[in-house]
Design an enzyme around this catalytic site. Structure first.
Site, PDB file in Angstrom:
ATOM      1  N   SER A  40     -21.790   2.607 -20.869  1.00  0.00           N
ATOM      2  CA  SER A  40     -22.614   1.406 -20.748  1.00  0.00           C
ATOM      3  C   SER A  40     -22.787   0.917 -19.313  1.00  0.00           C
ATOM      4  O   SER A  40     -23.673   0.103 -19.045  1.00  0.00           O
ATOM      5  CB  SER A  40     -22.019   0.277 -21.604  1.00  0.00           C
ATOM      6  OG  SER A  40     -20.661   0.061 -21.266  1.00  0.00           O
ATOM      7  N   ASP A 328     -20.920  -9.977 -18.999  1.00  0.00           N
ATOM      8  CA  ASP A 328     -20.269 -10.227 -20.289  1.00  0.00           C
ATOM      9  C   ASP A 328     -18.771  -9.998 -20.082  1.00  0.00           C
ATOM     10  O   ASP A 328     -18.282 -10.108 -18.954  1.00  0.00           O
ATOM     11  CB  ASP A 328     -20.877  -9.372 -21.404  1.00  0.00           C
ATOM     12  CG  ASP A 328     -20.806  -7.876 -21.130  1.00  0.00           C
ATOM     13  OD1 ASP A 328     -20.005  -7.457 -20.275  1.00  0.00           O
ATOM     14  OD2 ASP A 328     -21.555  -7.124 -21.768  1.00  0.00           O
ATOM     15  N   HIS A 331     -18.765  -5.914 -18.458  1.00  0.00           N
ATOM     16  CA  HIS A 331     -19.755  -5.326 -17.562  1.00  0.00           C
ATOM     17  C   HIS A 331     -20.071  -6.248 -16.385  1.00  0.00           C
ATOM     18  O   HIS A 331     -20.250  -7.451 -16.578  1.00  0.00           O
ATOM     19  CB  HIS A 331     -21.047  -5.023 -18.324  1.00  0.00           C
ATOM     20  CG  HIS A 331     -20.836  -4.132 -19.502  1.00  0.00           C
ATOM     21  ND1 HIS A 331     -20.808  -4.599 -20.803  1.00  0.00           N
ATOM     22  CD2 HIS A 331     -20.630  -2.790 -19.571  1.00  0.00           C
ATOM     23  CE1 HIS A 331     -20.597  -3.591 -21.626  1.00  0.00           C
ATOM     24  NE2 HIS A 331     -20.492  -2.486 -20.905  1.00  0.00           N
TER      25      HIS A 331
END
Length: 364
Positions: A40, A328, A331
């Site tokens: 991610s 978040d 990340h």
């Protein structure tokens, strides 16, 4: 007539190839192509249509990205966006899910949120494209590139040899595997040293597959300070040994990746692997990047009954995102990625990259 048309087509493709390579000489686009593998931190939309909780194609993700949410797990550009800009690429990298036509000659992003080196990693979140599957997707791309270059094997190989390949993976093999004993048995099967060894051995085999597909210039990213992400700080609470335990685990992994880089460079002909020291960049840039909030996310995340990673859909966000390290609960914000990407491309200290940085890799 058919033979003549094929010759004309091949000539046009050769012109395209030479044009791409000339960017390197002209100081613009420094390499003809850029291929991205990972999780991610690099994903830019490959998970959008998967049945998974690991997706970011909703607000407030992309709040600072042109056009809004794309599947990037941050508020704006992510790690490989920044690196691509430093390499002289224009526009946005297409994810494999939507890449088509001649754009695959320039770049493709295969990264997938929740993906890992191990096939089972991240499965509690739903579907994800493991590194093995990303390599299968790249094999499809390589076959299509060969077709675009007139089914000329040597021409396609020479082209792919000049590309840069980014591999940033392994985070989920810890956060969504080893340190989740309620879902995975790995921490009961292996101690930390054994697990790091097994992971890097598997990564080594995967990178050899990538090498056999034409990769000679590969940037490997080490794992960052996973224990200091907001989600792990919440999970660990006041237990400092919990954070230290995670740090020790990733250090064992990173040390083995450096050894792997040396082995490949010493034993594979004309191959250039480099290691980007994400941990060192994080430690030395925590104050220089100007972020003063490093322990909580900018966007609203759920904490009960279990701490979550991702932003609540349409949830509130911090007003001054430049002050936050994390978007978040795991990340980085675009501000954070600007620092990581810049120092991965051009090292600020010898500890940032080994044996050298991406800028020199492009020139090699």
């Amino acid at each position: 007539m058919v033979c003549q048309m094929k010759k004309i087509l091949l000539l046009l493709l050769l012109v395209l190839l030479v044009s791409n390579l000339q960017h390197c000489v002209n100081g613009k686009q420094q390499v003809p192509c850029f291929f991205i593998f990972g999780d991610s931190l690099s994903d830019n939309g490959n998970n959008n249509n998967l049945v998974t909780k690991a997706k970011a194609n909703y607000q407030p993700y992309g709040i600072d990205f042109p056009g809004g949410p794309t599947g990037r797990f941050t508020n704006g550009r992510n790690l490989v966006d920044i690196i691509a800009e430093h390499l002289g690429f224009n526009n946005s990298i297409p994810p494999f899910a939507t890449a088509s036509g001649q754009e695959i000659l320039k770049w493709v992003n295969y990264a997938s949120g929740a993906a890992g080196i191990r096939e089972e990693t991240g499965q509690q979140l739903g579907d994800r494209i493991s590194l093995d599957r990303q390599l299968q997707n790249h094999q499809v791309t390589v076959s299509n590139i060969k077709n675009l270059l007139g089914n000329n094997e040597s021409l396609a190989t020479a082209y792919l040899n000049k590309c840069i390949y980014s591999v940033a993976i392994g985070n989920n093999d810890y956060l969504n595997n080893y340190f989740m004993p309620q879902f995975y048995p790995t921490s009961r099967i292996y101690n930390q040293e054994q697990y790091a060894t097994v992971l890097v051995q598997q990564l080594s085999q995967q990178l050899l597959i990538l090498h056999n597909l034409g990769a000679l210039k590969v940037a490997l990213f080490g794992l960052g300070l996973l224990g200091y992400t907001p989600v792990e700080l919440t999970m660990c609470g006041t237990n400092s040994s919990c954070v230290d335990n995670i740090f020790n685990a990733i250090t064992l992994f990173n040390d083995r990746v450096v050894t792997l880089v040396n082995d490949f460079n010493n034993n594979l002909t004309n191959t250039k692997f480099i290691y980007i020291n994400t941990t060192e960049i994080t430690l030395s840039s925590s104050t220089s990047q100007g972020s003063t909030v490093t322990n909580v996310p900018c966007c609203e995340v759920l904490k009960n009954p279990q701490p979550q990673i991702q932003c609540i859909p349409l949830g509130t966000v911090c007003s001054n995102r430049s002050l936050y390290s994390f978007w978040d609960a795991v990340h980085p914000t675009e501000v954070g990625y600007l620092v990581y990407g810049a120092r991965a491309y051009r090292a600020m200290s010898p500890a940032d990259a080994y044996p050298y940085d991406i800028e020199r890799l492009a020139q090699s």
